[in-house]
Design an enzyme around this catalytic site. Structure first.
Site, short mmCIF file in Angstrom:
data_model
loop_
_atom_site.label_atom_id
_atom_site.label_comp_id
_atom_site.label_asym_id
_atom_site.label_seq_id
_atom_site.Cartn_x
_atom_site.Cartn_y
_atom_site.Cartn_z
N LYS A 22 35.73 46.61 54.39
CA LYS A 22 35.01 45.36 54.67
C LYS A 22 35.93 44.17 54.42
CE LYS A 22 32.24 43.54 51.37
NZ LYS A 22 32.58 42.14 51.02
N ASN A 23 36.62 44.16 53.27
CA ASN A 23 37.38 42.97 52.89
C ASN A 23 38.70 42.84 53.65
OD1 ASN A 23 35.29 42.34 51.30
ND2 ASN A 23 36.28 42.91 49.36
N ARG A 94 30.72 34.06 51.87
CA ARG A 94 31.84 33.23 51.46
C ARG A 94 33.06 33.47 52.34
NH1 ARG A 94 34.45 30.75 47.30
NH2 ARG A 94 36.65 31.29 47.12
N CYS A 118 27.55 31.49 44.27
CA CYS A 118 26.97 32.79 44.63
C CYS A 118 26.63 33.47 43.31
CB CYS A 118 27.94 33.59 45.49
SG CYS A 118 28.98 34.69 44.59
N ARG A 123 32.99 30.21 42.45
CA ARG A 123 33.84 30.56 43.60
C ARG A 123 34.25 29.32 44.41
NH1 ARG A 123 31.76 36.02 46.25
NH2 ARG A 123 33.96 36.25 46.71
N PRO A 124 34.94 28.37 43.76
CA PRO A 124 35.41 27.18 44.47
C PRO A 124 36.51 27.52 45.48
CG PRO A 124 36.33 27.27 42.28
CD PRO A 124 35.37 28.41 42.37
N MET A 125 37.04 26.47 46.15
CA MET A 125 38.09 26.71 47.14
C MET A 125 39.33 25.87 46.86
SD MET A 125 36.22 27.21 50.81
CE MET A 125 37.83 27.20 51.60
N ASP A 126 39.48 25.45 45.61
CA ASP A 126 40.61 24.54 45.31
C ASP A 126 41.96 25.19 45.61
OD1 ASP A 126 40.85 25.14 41.74
OD2 ASP A 126 39.80 26.27 43.26
N LEU A 127 42.08 26.49 45.39
CA LEU A 127 43.38 27.15 45.63
C LEU A 127 43.69 27.21 47.14
CD1 LEU A 127 42.97 30.01 43.01
CD2 LEU A 127 44.32 27.93 42.76
N ASP A 308 35.73 44.66 41.82
CA ASP A 308 34.67 45.17 42.70
C ASP A 308 34.23 46.58 42.34
OD1 ASP A 308 35.88 43.54 45.73
OD2 ASP A 308 34.85 42.80 43.95
N ILE A 330 37.81 38.34 36.28
CA ILE A 330 37.96 37.68 37.58
C ILE A 330 36.80 36.73 37.88
CG2 ILE A 330 38.25 38.03 40.08
CD1 ILE A 330 40.61 39.06 38.47
N ARG A 400 25.39 44.84 53.04
CA ARG A 400 26.55 43.98 53.30
C ARG A 400 27.85 44.77 53.21
NH1 ARG A 400 26.80 38.41 50.24
NH2 ARG A 400 28.65 38.47 51.56
C1 EPZ Z 1 37.84 38.59 47.50
O1 EPZ Z 1 37.06 37.44 47.26
C2 EPZ Z 1 36.85 39.68 47.86
N1 EPZ Z 1 36.09 39.30 49.05
C3 EPZ Z 1 35.89 39.91 46.68
O2 EPZ Z 1 35.05 41.00 47.02
C4 EPZ Z 1 36.72 40.29 45.46
O3 EPZ Z 1 35.86 40.45 44.35
C5 EPZ Z 1 37.75 39.20 45.17
O4 EPZ Z 1 38.58 38.99 46.33
C6 EPZ Z 1 38.67 39.55 44.01
O5 EPZ Z 1 39.34 40.73 44.27
C7 EPZ Z 1 36.68 39.40 50.25
O6 EPZ Z 1 37.83 39.78 50.38
C8 EPZ Z 1 35.84 39.00 51.44
P1 EPZ Z 1 39.49 35.32 44.91
P2 EPZ Z 1 37.79 36.01 47.08
O7 EPZ Z 1 39.79 34.10 45.71
O8 EPZ Z 1 38.93 35.90 48.01
C9 EPZ Z 1 38.52 31.99 41.69
C10 EPZ Z 1 33.04 42.13 47.34
O9 EPZ Z 1 32.25 42.59 46.51
N2 EPZ Z 1 38.96 31.05 42.75
O10 EPZ Z 1 40.60 36.26 44.58
O11 EPZ Z 1 36.75 34.97 47.12
C11 EPZ Z 1 37.19 32.61 42.05
O12 EPZ Z 1 36.14 31.75 41.64
C12 EPZ Z 1 33.63 40.76 47.14
O13 EPZ Z 1 33.44 42.74 48.36
C13 EPZ Z 1 39.16 29.72 42.42
O14 EPZ Z 1 38.96 29.30 41.28
O15 EPZ Z 1 38.34 36.16 45.59
C14 EPZ Z 1 37.21 33.91 41.28
O16 EPZ Z 1 36.80 33.66 39.96
C15 EPZ Z 1 33.05 40.06 45.91
N3 EPZ Z 1 39.55 28.85 43.39
C16 EPZ Z 1 38.68 34.30 41.30
O17 EPZ Z 1 39.41 33.11 41.62
C17 EPZ Z 1 39.79 29.27 44.67
O18 EPZ Z 1 40.17 28.43 45.52
C18 EPZ Z 1 39.01 35.37 42.33
O19 EPZ Z 1 38.72 34.83 43.58
C19 EPZ Z 1 39.59 30.63 44.99
C20 EPZ Z 1 39.19 31.51 44.01
#
Ligand code: EPZ
Length: 422
Positions: A22-23, A94, A118, A123-127, A308, A330, A400
């Site tokens: 999926k991811n 997301r 969620c 889950r912000p998008m600052d990065l 996950d 995480i 999902r």
């Molecule tokens: C991906 O989400 C996966 N989703 C998630 O799987 C998975 O849990 C996650 O990576 C971690 O491995 C998909 O690939 C579609 P991150 P993503 O950006 O990209 C923080 C599932 O169950 N963060 O690595 O959103 C965030 O809040 C889903 O299939 C920021 O602070 O994960 C989190 O605490 C759930 N700012 C941490 O980083 C940002 O700009 C990890 O997020 C982005 C993220």
């Protein structure tokens, strides 16, 4: 709303086919926006999230045809008509934010709703924003939407992420493929889904190296061409079903599984007394002898223990001998399955990001509620091992990320059925 009825039914034996990831699929699909030529994905999973991404791409003007019962996605974004990802869609999933990088690269502008919170965290998008700004994007937040534009076109840059975010890595890499010059992305995520995305982008003509390591280098090119790409096996579905024989006993072969996708997870299972062996068809999993032992878990970016699989591992630890400590590093709120497992007789104490689980001799079936995708399947695993009936409600979460979960578990002897909601 449908629910799933599980009745503890002893050891499981047989084979379970593992679907495409999926991811991986959710980042491969937006990659079609990077080229005017068709991109075809094979081994795509049949999931509601894929349908959501399909609807989003179609709302942008892309053509997406689902063929062979959803296992093939034939996409073409020759004539895009919009560059706005609506709140209604992004709110639901997301991963919709993964159109941001490709739209910027192709269009020079994008309007993408912030996903909003969620269940598992803010889950912000600052990065994502920091990385795209490093490539020359100007991004403003207005009325809950990120308004992004690149007046002079994306330019390659050296950028180090504060955290190895999976999604931010994907957005930045996709954007950098069409930037002018070279991008070096440091502290990049190393997940297999990133490797799969890069392999697909390379087939489309992208010049990328370092995928799977913390430093990815991208030489921008003028345009990308079409390609056909097979989606990598889903390591989270794989890990989830590896836990079925671990929690119930018996021996199950996961078809399409590869040890390289789940090595740290397999090490933990081995320490808990569960053997994982590679066969020519996939991975064979069985308890080594009797009850599993407690092990401690800390979730980390790949190659560490996957967040996950934390909920699913907790279900196993509820039945293990001894006490295990699970630390979720995480996400800030990813223990919502714990109170539901406690309803089944589990002994779990949660303090902040740490859950202490003391194994019990026998879980008892009970009505429980799914709160998020991975929590839902953790409750099903617990129900497989519990005495009596467990009804898991709100299984739309399950749809999902897990295709045909009832059929796959029935196939190895589980007593499980889906109850249509009123
Ligand atoms: C991906 O989400 C996966 N989703 C998630 O799987 C998975 O849990 C996650 O990576 C971690 O491995 C998909 O690939 C579609 P991150 P993503 O950006 O990209 C923080 C599932 O169950 N963060 O690595 O959103 C965030 O809040 C889903 O299939 C920021 O602070 O994960 C989190 O605490 C759930 N700012 C941490 O980083 C940002 O700009 C990890 O997020 C982005 C993220």
């Amino acid at each position: 709303m449908d629910s799933i009825l599980v009745t503890g039914n002893g050891p499981l034996n047989g084979q379970i086919p593992i679907a495409g990831a999926k991811n991986a699929c959710l980042t491969l699909m937006p990659a079609t926006l990077l080229s005017e030529e068709p991109l075809t994905l094979t081994n795509a999973p049949r999931l509601s999230d894929i349908k959501t991404m399909t609807a989003l791409l179609q709302s942008l003007g892309a053509e997406v045809s689902s063929l062979q019962d959803g296992q093939v996605l034939a996409m073409s974004s020759h004539d895009l008509t919009s560059h706005t990802a609506d709140y209604e869609i992004v709110r639901k999933m997301r991963a919709s934010n993964l159109v941001l990088g490709p739209l910027l690269a192709r269009f020079g502008e994008a309007v993408v709703s912030l996903p909003g919170g969620c269940a598992i965290g803010a889950r912000p998008m600052d990065l994502h924003v920091e990385g795209l700004e490093a490539l020359g994007a100007e991004i403003e937040l207005e009325d809950g939407y990120l308004h992004a534009k690149v007046p002079g076109g994306l330019k390659g840059a050296v950028h180090e992420m504060r955290f190895a975010s999976v999604g931010a890595t994907e957005n930045i890499v996709m954007a950098a493929t069409l930037a002018k010059g070279t991008t070096v992305l440091k502290n990049a995520a190393r997940e297999p889904e990133i490797v799969d995305l890069v392999e697909c982008l390379r087939k489309m003509g992208a010049q990328i190296s370092g995928e799977g390591t913390s430093t990815i280098e991208i030489q921008g090119v003028d345009r990308l061409h079409g390609a056909t790409h097979q989606v990598v096996t889903d390591r989270i579905e794989l890990g989830t079903y590896m836990l079925a024989p671990a929690i119930c006993g018996g021996e199950v072969e996961l078809l399409g599984g590869r040890m390289s996708l789940v090595s740290s997870f397999a090490e933990k299972l081995d320490a808990a007394g569960v053997s994982v062996t590679e066969t020519d068809k996939g991975l064979k999993v069985a308890r080594k002898n009797g009850r599993v032992r407690s092990v401690d878990v800390v979730t980390e970016p790949f190659p560490g223990f996957p967040t996950d699989l934390q909920a699913q591992m907790m279900a196993l630890m509820c039945t293990a001998e001894g006490t295990s400590v699970l630390e979720e590093r995480i996400f800030e709120n990813r223990f919502m399955h714990a109170p539901e497992l406690v309803r089944m007789g589990a002994n779990i104490e949660v303090h902040g990001g740490t859950a202490t689980v003391t194994g019990v001799d026998q879980l008892k079936g009970a009505p429980v509620m799914a709160t998020d995708l991975r929590a839902s399947v953790s409750l099903i695993l617990a129900g497989l091992a519990a005495e009596g009936e467990t009804t898991v409600s709100r299984v739309y979460h399950l749809d999902r990320g897990y295709e045909h979960v009832v059929r796959k578990l029935e196939g190895v002897g589980a007593k499980i059925e889906r109850i249509k909601g009123q």
